[in-house]
Design a protein around this motif. Structure first.
Motif, PDB file in Angstrom:
ATOM      1  N   ILE A   6       0.868  -1.179   0.000  1.00 19.99           N
ATOM      2  CA  ILE A   6       0.000   0.000   0.000  1.00 19.99           C
ATOM      3  C   ILE A   6       0.899   1.221   0.000  1.00 19.99           C
ATOM      4  N   GLY A   7       0.638   2.157  -0.887  1.00 19.19           N
ATOM      5  CA  GLY A   7       1.471   3.339  -0.984  1.00 19.19           C
ATOM      6  C   GLY A   7       2.618   3.160  -1.969  1.00 19.19           C
ATOM      7  N   GLY A   8       2.691   1.987  -2.579  1.00 15.12           N
ATOM      8  CA  GLY A   8       3.725   1.750  -3.580  1.00 15.12           C
ATOM      9  C   GLY A   8       4.827   0.852  -3.079  1.00 15.12           C
ATOM     10  N   GLY A   9       5.551   0.348  -3.984  1.00 16.40           N
ATOM     11  CA  GLY A   9       6.659  -0.536  -3.642  1.00 16.40           C
ATOM     12  C   GLY A   9       6.267  -1.991  -3.775  1.00 16.40           C
ATOM     13  N   LEU A  10       7.273  -2.805  -3.690  1.00 16.42           N
ATOM     14  CA  LEU A  10       7.097  -4.239  -3.867  1.00 16.42           C
ATOM     15  C   LEU A  10       7.886  -4.960  -2.790  1.00 16.42           C
ATOM     16  N   HIS A  11       7.317  -6.003  -2.243  1.00 22.74           N
ATOM     17  CA  HIS A  11       7.986  -6.810  -1.233  1.00 22.74           C
ATOM     18  C   HIS A  11       8.104  -8.228  -1.775  1.00 22.74           C
ATOM     19  N   LEU A  12       9.305  -8.790  -1.745  1.00 23.61           N
ATOM     20  CA  LEU A  12       9.525 -10.146  -2.209  1.00 23.61           C
ATOM     21  C   LEU A  12       9.564 -11.102  -1.027  1.00 23.61           C
ATOM     22  N   ILE A  13       8.818 -12.184  -1.139  1.00 19.94           N
ATOM     23  CA  ILE A  13       8.763 -13.190  -0.085  1.00 19.94           C
ATOM     24  C   ILE A  13       9.291 -14.502  -0.665  1.00 19.94           C
ATOM     25  N   PRO A  14      10.474 -14.946  -0.213  1.00 19.20           N
ATOM     26  CA  PRO A  14      11.009 -16.210  -0.728  1.00 19.20           C
ATOM     27  C   PRO A  14      10.047 -17.363  -0.449  1.00 19.20           C
ATOM     28  N   ARG A  15       9.889 -18.225  -1.449  1.00 22.79           N
ATOM     29  CA  ARG A  15       9.015 -19.383  -1.308  1.00 22.79           C
ATOM     30  C   ARG A  15       9.799 -20.549  -0.715  1.00 22.79           C
ATOM     31  N   SER A  16       9.084 -21.548  -0.283  1.00 25.80           N
ATOM     32  CA  SER A  16       9.698 -22.721   0.321  1.00 25.80           C
ATOM     33  C   SER A  16      10.269 -23.650  -0.747  1.00 25.80           C
ATOM     34  N   LEU A  17      11.331 -24.354  -0.402  1.00 31.06           N
ATOM     35  CA  LEU A  17      11.860 -25.384  -1.296  1.00 31.06           C
ATOM     36  C   LEU A  17      10.845 -26.502  -1.489  1.00 31.06           C
ATOM     37  N   LYS A  18       9.960 -26.681  -0.540  1.00 31.82           N
ATOM     38  CA  LYS A  18       8.958 -27.745  -0.635  1.00 31.82           C
ATOM     39  C   LYS A  18       7.978 -27.510  -1.784  1.00 31.82           C
ATOM     40  N   ASP A  19       7.976 -26.293  -2.338  1.00 32.94           N
ATOM     41  CA  ASP A  19       7.128 -26.007  -3.496  1.00 32.94           C
ATOM     42  C   ASP A  19       7.607 -26.727  -4.747  1.00 32.94           C
ATOM     43  N   PHE A  20       8.859 -27.169  -4.739  1.00 31.02           N
ATOM     44  CA  PHE A  20       9.425 -27.833  -5.906  1.00 31.02           C
ATOM     45  C   PHE A  20       9.069 -29.311  -5.947  1.00 31.02           C
ATOM     46  N   ASP A  21       8.815 -29.808  -7.141  1.00 33.98           N
ATOM     47  CA  ASP A  21       8.772 -31.249  -7.332  1.00 33.98           C
ATOM     48  C   ASP A  21      10.214 -31.692  -7.606  1.00 33.98           C
ATOM     49  N   LYS A  22      10.418 -32.950  -7.895  1.00 36.45           N
ATOM     50  CA  LYS A  22      11.770 -33.467  -8.079  1.00 36.45           C
ATOM     51  C   LYS A  22      12.520 -32.768  -9.219  1.00 36.45           C
ATOM     52  N   PRO A  23      11.916 -32.651 -10.420  1.00 39.94           N
ATOM     53  CA  PRO A  23      12.641 -31.953 -11.493  1.00 39.94           C
ATOM     54  C   PRO A  23      12.872 -30.471 -11.173  1.00 39.94           C
ATOM     55  N   GLY A  24      11.918 -29.839 -10.515  1.00 39.28           N
ATOM     56  CA  GLY A  24      12.062 -28.423 -10.163  1.00 39.28           C
ATOM     57  C   GLY A  24      13.202 -28.187  -9.192  1.00 39.28           C
ATOM     58  N   LEU A  25      13.322 -29.063  -8.195  1.00 36.96           N
ATOM     59  CA  LEU A  25      14.417 -28.931  -7.235  1.00 36.96           C
ATOM     60  C   LEU A  25      15.755 -29.158  -7.933  1.00 36.96           C
ATOM     61  N   SER A  26      15.804 -30.093  -8.864  1.00 36.26           N
ATOM     62  CA  SER A  26      17.046 -30.329  -9.608  1.00 36.26           C
ATOM     63  C   SER A  26      17.451 -29.096 -10.409  1.00 36.26           C
ATOM     64  N   ARG A  27      16.474 -28.449 -11.060  1.00 37.01           N
ATOM     65  CA  ARG A  27      16.789 -27.229 -11.817  1.00 37.01           C
ATOM     66  C   ARG A  27      17.275 -26.122 -10.889  1.00 37.01           C
ATOM     67  N   PHE A  28      16.573 -25.941  -9.741  1.00 38.52           N
ATOM     68  CA  PHE A  28      16.979 -24.922  -8.777  1.00 38.52           C
ATOM     69  C   PHE A  28      18.393 -25.210  -8.278  1.00 38.52           C
ATOM     70  N   PHE A  29      18.676 -26.456  -7.955  1.00 40.09           N
ATOM     71  CA  PHE A  29      19.993 -26.868  -7.470  1.00 40.09           C
ATOM     72  C   PHE A  29      21.064 -26.481  -8.487  1.00 40.09           C
ATOM     73  N   ASP A  30      20.850 -26.854  -9.745  1.00 41.57           N
ATOM     74  CA  ASP A  30      21.838 -26.554 -10.789  1.00 41.57           C
ATOM     75  C   ASP A  30      22.017 -25.051 -10.968  1.00 41.57           C
ATOM     76  N   GLN A  31      20.920 -24.306 -10.967  1.00 48.30           N
ATOM     77  CA  GLN A  31      21.005 -22.853 -11.118  1.00 48.30           C
ATOM     78  C   GLN A  31      21.702 -22.221  -9.921  1.00 48.30           C
ATOM     79  N   ALA A  32      21.419 -22.724  -8.729  1.00 51.67           N
ATOM     80  CA  ALA A  32      22.056 -22.195  -7.521  1.00 51.67           C
ATOM     81  C   ALA A  32      23.559 -22.441  -7.564  1.00 51.67           C
ATOM     82  N   MET A  33      23.969 -23.623  -8.015  1.00 49.66           N
ATOM     83  CA  MET A  33      25.400 -23.923  -8.107  1.00 49.66           C
ATOM     84  C   MET A  33      26.075 -22.982  -9.108  1.00 49.66           C
ATOM     85  N   GLN A  34      25.375 -22.660 -10.181  1.00 49.85           N
ATOM     86  CA  GLN A  34      25.937 -21.743 -11.187  1.00 49.85           C
ATOM     87  C   GLN A  34      26.105 -20.343 -10.598  1.00 49.85           C
TER      88      GLN A  34
END
Length: 147
Positions: free
Chosen positions: A92-120
């Motif tokens: 309210i009043g402008g601006g944006l707030h980012l809220i990190p999501r849980s790792l549990k939101d990932f399925d197996k392929p999603g966690l693998s992609r996140f893992f690889d991207q995080a390592m990079q």
């Protein structure tokens, strides 16, 4: 869906030669509540690898200890934001707030992609030139599992 939700129980099924079979006695019990010939909705989702999640945390702990991050949680938060694994809220009043999501939101392929991207990101920006492949291999040895 959760195993504790009586209205929509979740079960684990193993694919065996093209057939879905209950993974545990609990899963068989839940399926047994439906009459033979019942049509049920199945949402296909392969749960993430607990071993890979543990390996990710192990690697982040080592990296955090050797970087400017206070701990693995702080590094994880930074990675989630960098890799856009966040929900955004307009304030309210402008601006944006980012809220990190849980790792549990990932399925197996999603966690693998996140893992690889995080390592990079770690190798490119957190500790430039870090041999993350070697670090991951060492983490697997310590955990005693393949992730």
């Amino acid at each position: 869906m959760s195993r504790r939700n009586a209205d929509k129980p979740s079960v684990f099924l193993r694919i065996d030669r093209g057939w879905l079979k209950p993974e545990t006695s609990y899963d068989a019990e839940v399926l047994g509540r439906y009459a033979n010939g019942s049509v049920v909705e199945v949402v296909m989702h392969e749960p993430q690898s607990e071993q890979q999640a543990r390996l990710l945390w192990r690697v982040l702990g080592i990296v955090a200890d050797n970087s400017d991050y206070a701990n693995a949680e702080a590094l994880m938060t930074a990675l989630k934001v960098k890799l856009q694994h966040v929900d955004s809220v307009s304030l309210i009043g402008g601006g944006l707030h980012l809220i990190p999501r849980s790792l549990k939101d990932f399925d197996k392929p999603g966690l693998s992609r996140f893992f690889d991207q995080a390592m990079q990101v770690i190798s490119d920006e957190v500790i430039p030139g870090l041999d993350v492949d070697r670090l991951v291999k060492e983490g697997r040895v310590v955990l005693g599992r393949r992730a």
